[in-house]
Scaffold this active site. Structure first.
Site, PDB file in Angstrom:
ATOM      1  N   ASP A  34      -0.969   1.084  -4.641  1.00  0.00           N
ATOM      2  CA  ASP A  34      -1.823  -0.190  -5.429  1.00  0.00           C
ATOM      3  C   ASP A  34      -3.292   0.177  -5.677  1.00  0.00           C
ATOM      4  O   ASP A  34      -4.072  -0.514  -6.082  1.00  0.00           O
ATOM      5  CB  ASP A  34      -1.797  -1.317  -4.201  1.00  0.00           C
ATOM      6  CG  ASP A  34      -2.832  -1.128  -2.875  1.00  0.00           C
ATOM      7  OD1 ASP A  34      -2.549   0.087  -2.644  1.00  0.00           O
ATOM      8  OD2 ASP A  34      -3.341  -1.863  -2.381  1.00  0.00           O
ATOM      9  N   ASP A  67      -5.969   1.582  -4.114  1.00  0.00           N
ATOM     10  CA  ASP A  67      -7.061   1.169  -3.349  1.00  0.00           C
ATOM     11  C   ASP A  67      -7.851   2.495  -2.445  1.00  0.00           C
ATOM     12  O   ASP A  67      -8.718   2.500  -2.177  1.00  0.00           O
ATOM     13  CB  ASP A  67      -7.177   0.133  -2.698  1.00  0.00           C
ATOM     14  CG  ASP A  67      -6.040   0.069  -1.512  1.00  0.00           C
ATOM     15  OD1 ASP A  67      -5.299   1.204  -1.418  1.00  0.00           O
ATOM     16  OD2 ASP A  67      -5.945  -1.152  -0.760  1.00  0.00           O
ATOM     17  N   ASP A  90      -3.017   6.177  -3.809  1.00  0.00           N
ATOM     18  CA  ASP A  90      -1.783   5.346  -3.319  1.00  0.00           C
ATOM     19  C   ASP A  90      -1.229   4.331  -4.261  1.00  0.00           C
ATOM     20  O   ASP A  90      -1.782   4.096  -5.406  1.00  0.00           O
ATOM     21  CB  ASP A  90      -2.140   4.635  -1.925  1.00  0.00           C
ATOM     22  CG  ASP A  90      -3.122   3.698  -2.038  1.00  0.00           C
ATOM     23  OD1 ASP A  90      -3.624   3.322  -3.117  1.00  0.00           O
ATOM     24  OD2 ASP A  90      -3.284   2.892  -0.926  1.00  0.00           O
ATOM     25  N   SER A 101       0.879  -1.222   0.179  1.00  0.00           N
ATOM     26  CA  SER A 101       0.139   0.011   0.125  1.00  0.00           C
ATOM     27  C   SER A 101       0.912   1.179  -0.152  1.00  0.00           C
ATOM     28  O   SER A 101       1.794   1.506  -0.866  1.00  0.00           O
ATOM     29  CB  SER A 101      -1.119   0.069   1.184  1.00  0.00           C
ATOM     30  OG  SER A 101      -1.901   1.056   0.962  1.00  0.00           O
TER      31      SER A 101
END
Length: 575
Positions: A303, A305, A301, A149
């Site tokens: 990734d 999500d 961010d 993340s």
């Protein structure tokens, strides 16, 4: 330096033939030259937290490497065979821009295939929500995404998804963890069966992006879309593979991408932290927005999500919104859409978490839908969809900048949420309003809410002990007042007891146990304490509210709430 016998046993296991020569040489050298580091690397096993397994990359049981991920994947493979004994098993794997993500994703694919599980491996980096989508789309039994993340560059991680596209939850999480813990490293099957590994890419991208357009659109006209000026940054992450194309297919043409942050890079060279919660992360995007006179700025961010949003305020200056503000406005717009389409019939729900704004409950009351509040972590929101099949999920989010639109993805999704934010901004602008003004209207109707999060970082063995002690102290010596206001209720999610501090009455809390403590005060304020499940931090969440009498009073009312939040933090010695 003296190393405890228990830790030494762990280290010696990694000096056996089950581990490669490079790993063994590194350990021997570190034992001689850096015993503190080697102790830190082996003093515990990496644990599954709220977001899966996340940690620093390196050698050791407390590190992300081919062996810790291999062991987890072997345990998961064994659990899949137990759970679906007569089925041909399938798994899908995605990974982000971090160092070693591609290599580690292949290790995971190898272990699955060595256990007779067919694997769909994305050919290159992809957004986490696409992985969640792909689990259901490809009828897989599970999915894995390699990501840490928004953590610093030295981190990586491993998130496990189940058949429904949601992250691993009870009872499967404990079932998998027990098998992993009982497993010897020597029993990991690393020898790939290449016939079972399939590479996927654009075929899944197209279906996912089309679904994102369908779910994220709330009816903005093409004229409204043409008039909206957008700045977007992927912060060197995976969203560049999905967000620009989603906006394009939805009809948005004025999208300015921050070029310096466009190329995926695990070093995140232009930011101290690739976290859209941090104002500094969006600095370059805000500068570009002022140059091109953008209406809205969105950053995701690594990734993809979570998303951070900045919009123009009443003085036409760009202002960063927090996750609660974004969540409230997005949910209200979805509810408006459902109401307009006569789709609200008492069998709908919205969702959030115990540390997010209580304002979501006000929206639920206003639209006569259910509001379900769960533990921190989107896996719990996704679980609600599975647990209540008779209800329709409209949308939901959490304060940490995550949001989920509908149930086609079962995790927080910055692709669809970015489109939804642009739809709201375009629709508002077309009607002589703005994203910001629409938020103020909600405060006028439901009360003005303000939240703030303070995180204290406590690294290493000592830090973990310090965090543990802080929670013990908070339970054994609970606050009687917060900033002069009497504490009227304490919810302890570790004991599952909510206690009325005025009457002494106790009630059971009907959610799974978690190390969270929430104080409620007489004046309507809330303070929650929670150690992070994925980072060496303890977090304090403060929520305050008051009535807003007019749009003109907003600035003054907001300033009063900000002062109140600061007073609470000062009273608790947090600033």
């Amino acid at each position: 330096m003296h190393i405890e016998p228990k830790i030494l046993d762990r280290i010696n296991t990694w000096l056996t033939p089950a581990f490669d020569e490079d790993t063994q040489s590194f350990i021997k050298e570190s034992m001689a030259n850096n015993p503190e580091e080697i102790q830190e690397s082996f003093y515990k096993d990496l644990e599954f937290g709220t977001g899966g397994m996340r940690g620093v990359m390196g050698v050791g049981t407390n590190r992300i490497n081919k062996y810790t991920l291999g062991k987890s994947t072997q345990g998961l493979s064994d659990y899949l065979h137990q759970s679906f004994p007569d089925e041909k098993l399938k798994a899908v794997i995605a990974y982000d821009c971090r160092h070693n993500s591609k290599t580690l994703a292949k290790v995971v694919a190898d272990v699955f295939s060595a256990n007779g599980i067919e694997v769909y491996l994305f050919e290159d980096l992809r957004a986490t929500p696409e992985l969640s989508f792909a689990v259901k789309h490809l009828n897989c039994h599970c999915g894995i995404v390699l990501t840490a993340s928004h953590n610093p560059p030295e981190y990586n991680g491993y998130k496990v998804y189940w058949q429904d596209g949601g992250q691993l939850v009870p009872p499967h999480d404990s079932g998998v963890i027990n098998l992993i813990n009982d497993l010897d490293y020597a029993n990991i099957k690393f020898e790939a069966n290449d016939k079972l590994i399939n590479y996927i890419g654009k075929d899944v991208d197209d279906v996912f992006i089309d679904a994102s357009v369908e779910n994220g659109s709330v009816g903005a006209s093409q004229t409204a879309k043409d008039n909206l000026n957008i700045v977007f940054t992927s912060l060197h992450g995976t969203s560049i593979t999905a967000v620009p194309e989603t906006l394009k297919r939805a009809g948005y043409k004025n999208v300015h991408i921050v070029k310096e942050q466009e190329v995926p890079n695990g070093d995140f060279p232009t930011v101290a932290s690739p976290n859209p919660e941090e104002p500094a992360a969006l600095k370059m995007a805000l500068e570009l927005a002022d140059t091109v006179n953008a209406d809205i700025v969105i950053g995701t961010d690594p990734d993809c999500d979570r998303l951070g949003i900045a919009v123009r305020n009443s003085e036409n200056k760009l202002q960063l919104l927090n996750g609660n503000q974004t969540m409230v406005l997005m949910t209200d717009f979805l509810l408006k859409k459902w109401k307009k389409e006569n789709k609200i019939n008492g069998k709908e729900f919205i969702a959030s978490t115990i540390v997010s704004t209580p304002m979501l409950n006000k929206l639920a009351e206003a639209y006569q839908v259910e509001s379900k509040i769960v533990l921190t972590g989107f896996k719990w929101i996704a679980k609600l969809i599975k647990d209540f099949p008779e209800l329709n999920f409209i949308g939901g989010g959490e304060e940490s900048f995550g949001y989920m639109v509908g149930d086609f993805v079962r995790d927080k999704d910055a692709v669809t949420s970015t489109l939804l934010a642009c739809e709201i901004a375009a629709h508002a602008k077309d009607n002589g309003s703005s994203f910001y003004n629409e938020l103020i209207k909600l405060y006028l109707e439901h009360g003005c809410y303000k939240e703030k999060l303070v995180s204290l970082t406590k690294k290493g063995i000592e830090g973990a002990q310090e965090i543990k002690q802080m929670m013990i102290d908070a339970r054994e010596n609970p606050l009687k007042t917060v900033n002069g206001s009497k504490v009227v209720k304490i919810e302890d999610y570790d004991t599952s007891i909510a206690k009325n501090m005025l009457t002494g009455e106790e009630n059971a809390i009907a959610v799974p146990k978690s190390n969270v403590l929430i104080y409620y005060t007489e004046d309507g304020s809330q303070v929650a304490l929670r150690p992070s499940g994925t980072e060496p931090k303890i977090k304090f969440y403060v929520s305050v509210n008051t009535a807003l009498n007019s749009v003109e009073d907003f600035k003054e009312t907001e300033a009063q709430l900000d002062s109140k939040v600061d007073a609470i933090l000062k009273d608790m010695n947090l600033i």
